[in-house]
Design an enzyme around this catalytic site. Structure first.
Site, short mmCIF file in Angstrom:
data_model
loop_
_atom_site.label_atom_id
_atom_site.label_comp_id
_atom_site.label_asym_id
_atom_site.label_seq_id
_atom_site.Cartn_x
_atom_site.Cartn_y
_atom_site.Cartn_z
CG ASN A 161 -1.82 1.22 1.26
OD1 ASN A 161 -2.80 1.28 0.52
ND2 ASN A 161 -1.49 2.20 2.08
CB ILE B 55 0.20 11.04 0.83
CG1 ILE B 55 0.83 10.55 -0.48
CG2 ILE B 55 0.80 12.38 1.24
CD1 ILE B 55 0.60 11.46 -1.65
CE1 TYR B 56 -2.13 7.19 5.02
CE2 TYR B 56 -0.03 6.05 5.19
CZ TYR B 56 -1.36 6.05 4.83
OH TYR B 56 -1.92 4.93 4.26
NE ARG C 34 -5.85 7.64 3.88
CZ ARG C 34 -5.18 8.76 3.59
NH1 ARG C 34 -5.32 9.84 4.35
NH2 ARG C 34 -4.38 8.82 2.53
CG ASP D 240 -4.99 19.69 7.92
OD1 ASP D 240 -5.79 19.35 7.04
OD2 ASP D 240 -4.08 18.96 8.34
#
EC number: 4.1.1.98
Length: 493
Positions: free
Chosen positions: A172, A175-176, A194, A287
């Site tokens: 897998n 994008i974190y 996720r 954010d």
């Protein structure tokens, strides 16, 4: 045109006036964000900061800062051409047997593309030209951006996190964001739903107490990056999907410290592990909502190896009030979603995720209405069909005569075709973005659906209004004589 690595894409952008090199020293602490934000809002080029203050590695920013550049990364010039990607995804999600000989012939290109799915393993990969490990690892040497004044620490933003669960054959890519915690430590902020978090959960259940191997790739080729943000089927690896998009197999190499595979042409690779139970408080950070988010605990990623290309480039971004780079990606990927939704719901005419809605919190859908209650069916379907819309708080349904991408049209439909009580659907206690502090409980909130379609018998007892439309023959006659009227510009209709 396909790009083997990030550098070839940079060269292509520069040759087409879509990238600007900045030789003037710029600080990764706040200054890069301010410059990148001004340029993105002006729909300007990607930026390559060649002399970050206090660092030796150049920084690439605003790479996908316009929908056009997203399309260019996939070898296309027009973002609307990204619907081809959506057609491919729709086929992969629900392949159907050919309906006849002609249909079988038409599907041959898709089956040929499938041959490009398995990644290709290579040796002597560019991403491993320079290697440091153990005590030599020092993440503070990287030009990691500190984006906003209230951010607690520098933040890795464009890393492709590579994981594998014990129950999955595929690897897998997700994008974190990752907070810099120390010379060899980052905080892995992945939410429970996720892919990486699910892989980690499965691993802990089958291997309690063991370290979980994780790799983060920075500066992969553009197609692999976009593959990681595209809604691929759960059973498919993003590497396989990138190969389909590229028309060539994705080149990978084995990581130095574990069996995970990494994009071979990446600029930088971070390898290490997560120790079960090692957690740290993450945030606050500015954010994509335009606010600083709450703090919470997430796993700590210990980096044991850093490898990179010679003269490596650090790929970065910032998130803030839209428009930002994720919002521009959302505008482009909007076109990918249209064919996927249409395959399941052919009555959908168009689908729009307004960037002002933080890319996914609001959706506007136009439909060919066929029966009473149809709008509500489409609402429920959109919320449940793709995981990407699980956090969509507001859905507005309009008729096909309304341009769902034009707020003038949408607001007209809402104010003339809706009764607030009859045509509003409210659902309590549904999954909501963890970052949405407007919800009463973290991760749990309500959803609103708005039926702004013309009402049919059974939905109203009133005589429904007929929209005013000019006679088409009159419009054509006026078009023919417009230049003779002496009016400078004809309005666009």
């Amino acid at each position: 045109m396909s790009f083997k690595d990030l550098r070839s894409f940079i060269d292509h952008l520069e040759a087409n006036g879509e990238l600007k090199r900045i030789a003037h020293p710029v600080d990764p602490h706040l200054e890069m964000t301010e410059i990148a934000d001004r340029v993105l809002r002006a729909k300007g080029p990607a930026l390559l900061f060649e002399n970050p203050v206090g660092k030796t590695m150049p920084v690439l920013a605003n790479l996908f800062g316009t929908p056009k550049r997203v399309a260019m990364a996939l070898g296309k010039e027009d973002p609307l051409a990204l619907r081809d990607v959506g057609e491919l995804l729709a086929f992969l999600k629900e392949p159907e047997p050919p309906r006849g000989f002609k249909d079988a012939i038409s599907k041959i290109p898709m089956f040929k593309q499938a041959l490009n799915m398995p990644p290709k393993t290579v040796r002597n990969a560019p991403c491993q030209e320079v290697v440091v490990s153990g005590d030599e690892v020092d993440l503070t040497k990287l030009p990691i951006q500190h984006c906003w004044p209230g951010d607690v620490a520098p933040l890795v933003t464009w890393g492709l996190t590579i994981t594998k669960g014990p129950r999955q054959k595929r690897q897998n890519l997700g994008i974190y964001r990752q907070q810099l915690l120390g010379k060899n430590k980052l905080i892995m902020r992945w939410l429970d739903h996720r892919g990486g978090a699910l892989d980690f959960k499965d691993f802990k259940e089958q291997h309690p107490g063991e370290r979980y191997p994780v790799v983060v790739a920075l500066g992969a080729d553009p197609v692999t990056i976009l593959g990681a943000v595209t809604p691929v089927p759960d059973a498919m690896s993003e590497y396989a999907f990138a190969g389909l998009l590229r028309g060539e197999r994705t080149e990978v190499c084995k990581a130095l410290s574990c069996d995970l595979e990494v994009p071979a042409t990446s600029e930088i690779i971070l390898e290490g592990y997560i120790e079960p139970g090692e957690m740290a408080e993450e945030g606050p950070y500015g954010d994509h909502t335009g606010y600083y988010n709450e703090t919470d605990e997430f796993p700590v990623f210990t980096v044991t190896h850093v490898s990179h290309r010679r003269d490596a480039i650090y790929h970065s971004t910032y998130t803030g009030r839209p428009p930002d780079e994720p919002a521009m990606l959302g505008v482009a990927l909007n076109e990918v979603f249209v064919p996927i939704l249409r395959k399941q719901y052919p009555e959908i005419v168009d689908f729009y995720l307004p960037p002002e809605g933080c890319s996914y919190r609001m959706a506007v859908i136009s439909i060919r209405k066929q029966y009473p209650g149809h709008a509500k069916r489409v609402m429920m379907g959109a919320w449940s069909f793709l995981r990407q819309f699980m956090y969509t708080k507001f859905i507005i349904i309009v008729d096909e005569d309304v341009n769902c991408r034009d707020w003038n049209d949408v607001i007209w439909a809402i104010t003339t075709r809706m009764d607030p009580k009859r045509d509003t659907v409210m659902i309590d206690n549904t999954p909501i973005d963890y970052l949405d502090f407007a919800s009463p409980v973290a991760g749990l909130g309500s959803k609103m659906g708005m039926d702004a379609t013309n009402k049919w018998e059974g939905e109203t007892d009133r005589e429904w209004g007929t929209p005013i439309v000019m006679d088409e023959a009159v419009k054509q006659r006026i078009d023919a004589i417009w230049d003779d009227l002496g009016i400078d510009d004809a309005p666009t209709l």
